[in-house]
Design a protein around this motif. Structure first.
Motif, PDB file in Angstrom:
ATOM      1  N   VAL A 177       6.923   5.213   2.484  1.00  0.00           N
ATOM      2  CA  VAL A 177       6.002   5.165   1.340  1.00  0.00           C
ATOM      3  C   VAL A 177       5.574   3.732   1.036  1.00  0.00           C
ATOM      4  N   GLU A 178       5.749   2.837   1.991  1.00  0.00           N
ATOM      5  CA  GLU A 178       5.301   1.454   1.820  1.00  0.00           C
ATOM      6  C   GLU A 178       3.853   1.326   2.278  1.00  0.00           C
ATOM      7  N   GLN A 179       2.956   1.333   1.329  1.00  0.00           N
ATOM      8  CA  GLN A 179       1.530   1.213   1.635  1.00  0.00           C
ATOM      9  C   GLN A 179       0.817   0.611   0.421  1.00  0.00           C
ATOM     10  N   PRO A 180       0.688  -0.709   0.376  1.00  0.00           N
ATOM     11  CA  PRO A 180       0.070  -1.361  -0.780  1.00  0.00           C
ATOM     12  C   PRO A 180      -1.352  -0.857  -1.037  1.00  0.00           C
ATOM     13  N   LEU A 181      -1.727  -0.858  -2.291  1.00  0.00           N
ATOM     14  CA  LEU A 181      -3.074  -0.440  -2.672  1.00  0.00           C
ATOM     15  C   LEU A 181      -4.080  -1.515  -2.285  1.00  0.00           C
TER      16      LEU A 181
END
Length: 390
Positions: A177-181
């Motif tokens: 779930v590591e996905q910067p905006l």
């Protein structure tokens, strides 16, 4: 960056034979050490020269230890500023997540320090510790099973190996779930719709996001869509005035969808880059309120078929299984694209992040670890796991 030095010996007749002067070699930029030329005078005599890499040999040290030690100079190391900043930030995160570390990381270390043998009792205690940190049943079972397989595959049989395998599996899960905006600049305005129940820090999170993006040089506008609470509208207006950010608001009780629609129209006319829209906090168990949220999305679509470009749900990191229920129900009403987990500094149960990752896989965009604007941090998996387990 390692700077190399060359040694300049002044062993002319009449001078102290052990004196060694070290000068920085500004001429050597390629990283190659300037070797001593044949025939030159040296305090280390023929047959005792350093090896081909310029390193001191055991024979040299035994023969003339004082002279050799004088030539051993520690290299000067310069740490890039960005690495120093990362180190400071990681240290701060560890302090901010200290409660979860006390309940999770320290208990893990205590468990492994007491039990040096891998047996079923160890895995049962490991399972209990994970569940007590709100990692969740699904994630816990998955992590433990993968730890078992990892140990069997590598033929390892001590508790230290279990701890290492556990940290590796938790990091792998957290990375899902590591996905910067990322703001899509082709969308103007880029609309961020923020949802969540009452009391999770939704309005405060919006203000922090607004300050963050303004600091990045973007033109930001806020839409006070929580028209059920006069205090929420006033709070957003106050933040806007403080940060010199325009806020679109109407009277208490106005139609929330209408407020956000008008804000989008105004944002287009003013070439706003990012529009962040607040919504009324609502219980995920109240069907009529969830239907109203669906209406907001339909109205936004009429203004821009591609909007909202990001739908963020804000959850309180200390609410455990209730946070899972909130994400599930809000995701049904309005497809979520990101999660913000707040108040992680005040809970010993930060493991809820792993629970969310295993159940939904929705990207965690930010984590809240304090009251300051800078305490809303972009989520990085490895740093998070390191902070709570070590």
């Amino acid at each position: 960056m390692i700077k190399f030095f060359k040694r300049k010996n002044k062993n002319t007749p009449g001078e102290n034979d052990q004196q060694t002067k070290v000068e920085p070699d500004h001429a050597v930029q390629s990283g190659v050490i300037d070797q001593q030329q044949p025939g030159s005078s040296s305090s280390v005599q023929a047959g005792e020269q350093s090896n081909e890499h310029g390193l001191v040999t055991d024979q040299q040290l035994a023969a003339k230890p004082n002279e050799v030690k004088a030539q051993v100079v520690a290299p000067e190391i310069e740490v890039p500023p960005e690495l120093l900043a990362q180190g400071v930030e990681a240290h701060q995160l560890g302090q901010q997540l200290a409660k979860t570390n006390d309940n999770f990381g320290k208990k893990m270390k205590q468990l492994f320090s007491l039990k040096k043998k891998i047996d079923e009792e160890l895995f049962e205690e490991l399972e209990t510790t994970l569940l007590m940190a709100d990692v969740g049943a699904t994630a816990t079972m998955d992590v433990i099973e993968k730890v078992r397989k990892s140990l069997k595959r590598s033929n390892l049989s001590d508790s230290d190996a279990v701890f290492d395998a556990l940290q590796e599996q938790l990091t792998d899960l957290a990375k899902l779930v590591e996905q910067p905006l990322v703001i899509d600049e082709s969308k103007q305005p880029f609309v961020i719709l923020v949802v969540g129940v009452n009391g999770v820090g939704k309005t405060t999170t919006i203000a922090k996001l607004a300050r963050k993006y303004k600091g990045m040089g973007k033109k930001v506008m806020l839409a006070a869509g929580d028209t059920f609470r006069a205090a929420a509208v006033e709070q957003l207006k106050t933040w806007g005035e403080r940060e010199d950010i325009p806020v679109m608001a109407q009277k208490t009780g106005a139609d929330s969808a209408s407020v956000i629609f008008d804000a989008m129209t105004s944002a287009k006319a003013r070439n706003i880059d990012v529009l962040i829209a607040d919504t009324a906090g609502r219980l995920h168990t109240q069907a009529n309120l969830m239907q109203e949220l669906e209406k907001i999305s339909r109205v936004i679509h009429k203004n821009d078929p591609s909007a909202p470009h990001e739908t963020l749900i804000v959850i309180d990191g200390g609410t455990g299984q209730n946070a899972i229920s909130q994400v599930r129900e809000f995701n049904k009403a309005n497809k979520l694209s990101g999660v913000v987990i707040t108040k992680l500094d005040g809970t010993p149960k930060g493991g809820v992040l792993f629970n969310l990752a295993a159940e939904f896989g929705i990207p965690v965009r930010f984590i809240g670890v304090g009251e300051k604007s800078s305490d809303l941090k972009t989520y990085h998996a490895a740093e998070f796991v390191e902070a709570i387990i070590n």
